[in-house]
Design an enzyme around this catalytic site. Structure first.
Site, PDB file in Angstrom:
ATOM      1  N   CYS A 132     -17.401  46.058  54.738  1.00  0.00           N
ATOM      2  CA  CYS A 132     -17.551  46.465  53.302  1.00  0.00           C
ATOM      3  C   CYS A 132     -17.533  45.124  52.540  1.00  0.00           C
ATOM      4  CB  CYS A 132     -16.404  47.585  52.771  1.00  0.00           C
ATOM      5  SG  CYS A 132     -16.629  48.026  51.038  1.00  0.00           S
ATOM      6  N   CYS A 133     -16.376  44.385  52.735  1.00  0.00           N
ATOM      7  CA  CYS A 133     -16.364  42.987  52.269  1.00  0.00           C
ATOM      8  C   CYS A 133     -17.771  42.243  52.430  1.00  0.00           C
ATOM      9  CB  CYS A 133     -15.263  42.244  52.809  1.00  0.00           C
ATOM     10  SG  CYS A 133     -13.459  42.938  52.259  1.00  0.00           S
ATOM     11  N   CYS A 245     -10.500  38.615  53.103  1.00  0.00           N
ATOM     12  CA  CYS A 245     -11.956  39.603  53.047  1.00  0.00           C
ATOM     13  C   CYS A 245     -12.979  38.582  53.879  1.00  0.00           C
ATOM     14  CB  CYS A 245     -12.343  39.461  51.707  1.00  0.00           C
ATOM     15  SG  CYS A 245     -12.629  38.088  50.420  1.00  0.00           S
TER      16      CYS A 245
END
Length: 251
Positions: A132-133, A245
């Site tokens: 997702c990051c 991240c």
């Protein structure tokens, strides 16, 4: 750190009240930081500041504006930021001398991720959270840094064990990416950051008043409690060692 801290006037304390405490050598740190920013603008153009709109980053943007440096700022608007962060972004765009550029993820990529993995996939595994990051942060970051010779971040040595050796000028990715990274607040304490914000009345994210020292996407950030580490509110369901991240992880 608890949310029921109040002042003598029965008013909730602000982050400036709680944290603003300059180091004995703050004046020297400030001079060092200003000189580094001036050097970045003069010798490393094109250079840009990466801002998450957190406390460290608003200090850097304030200094860029105060010194009238030709350093634009970019923000990664991930599509999952807090409303408080989005409001601060608008105010910063309205009042900053330095241009504020906003980079967003490719919408089709976000939709495909949610379709394939689910809205709550980030909580299921570290791999999915990092994926997702990748969609929301890493790909937009690559676009933001295209054509840049250097970038400026708000990393500080005090933030975490993983950042304890952060240098003022990081040249480790010059050979691989032809990119310098300036960390002008590397030696600042949390008290230094808030001393500068309080002294100059710098606009900041009100989530800091609610005990969010590190602010990212809304699903990935929570307030911290007394005794918790600075970044404990980031990806709190994961192992401590995984709390990045990818923006500042060297490949």
């Amino acid at each position: 750190m608890t949310s029921n801290l109040i002042s003598s006037r029965n008013t909730p304390l602000k982050a400036t009240d709680l944290h603003a405490q300059a180091s004995p050598d703050f004046a020297a740190k400030l001079a060092e930081t200003q000189a580094l920013l001036q050097r970045a603008a003069a010798e490393f153009a094109p250079v840009t500041q990466a801002s998450s709109l957190g406390a460290e980053d608003v200090v850097i943007t304030h200094l860029i504006n105060r010194l009238q440096l030709d350093i634009p700022v970019f923000v990664l608007e991930t599509g999952a930021l807090h409303t408080e962060t989005l409001a601060l972004l608008e105010r910063t765009q309205a009042h900053s001398r330095a241009p504020i550029h906003v980079f967003r993820p490719v919408q089709d990529s976000v939709i495909q991720f949610v379709r394939d993995k689910g809205q709550d996939a980030i909580y299921h595994s570290t791999e999915l959270r990092k994926a997702c990051c990748g969609v929301r942060k890493m790909e937009p970051l690559a676009r933001a840094l295209t054509g840049q010779r250097a970038w400026i971040t708000g990393l500080r040595q005090e933030q975490s064990n993983a950042r304890a050796e952060v240098p003022l000028l990081d040249e480790s990715e010059v050979a691989s990416k032809a990119l310098y990274k300036f960390n002008p607040l590397a030696r600042w304490t949390w008290g230094d950051v808030w001393h500068h914000i309080a002294t100059h009345q710098v606009d900041y994210n009100p989530l800091h008043d609610q005990f969010f020292p590190s602010i990212g996407c809304a699903p990935c950030t929570r307030a911290i409690s007394l005794g918790e580490a600075f970044r404990a509110g980031r990806w709190w369901w994961e192992d401590e060692a995984a709390k990045e991240c990818g923006l500042h992880v060297k490949q």
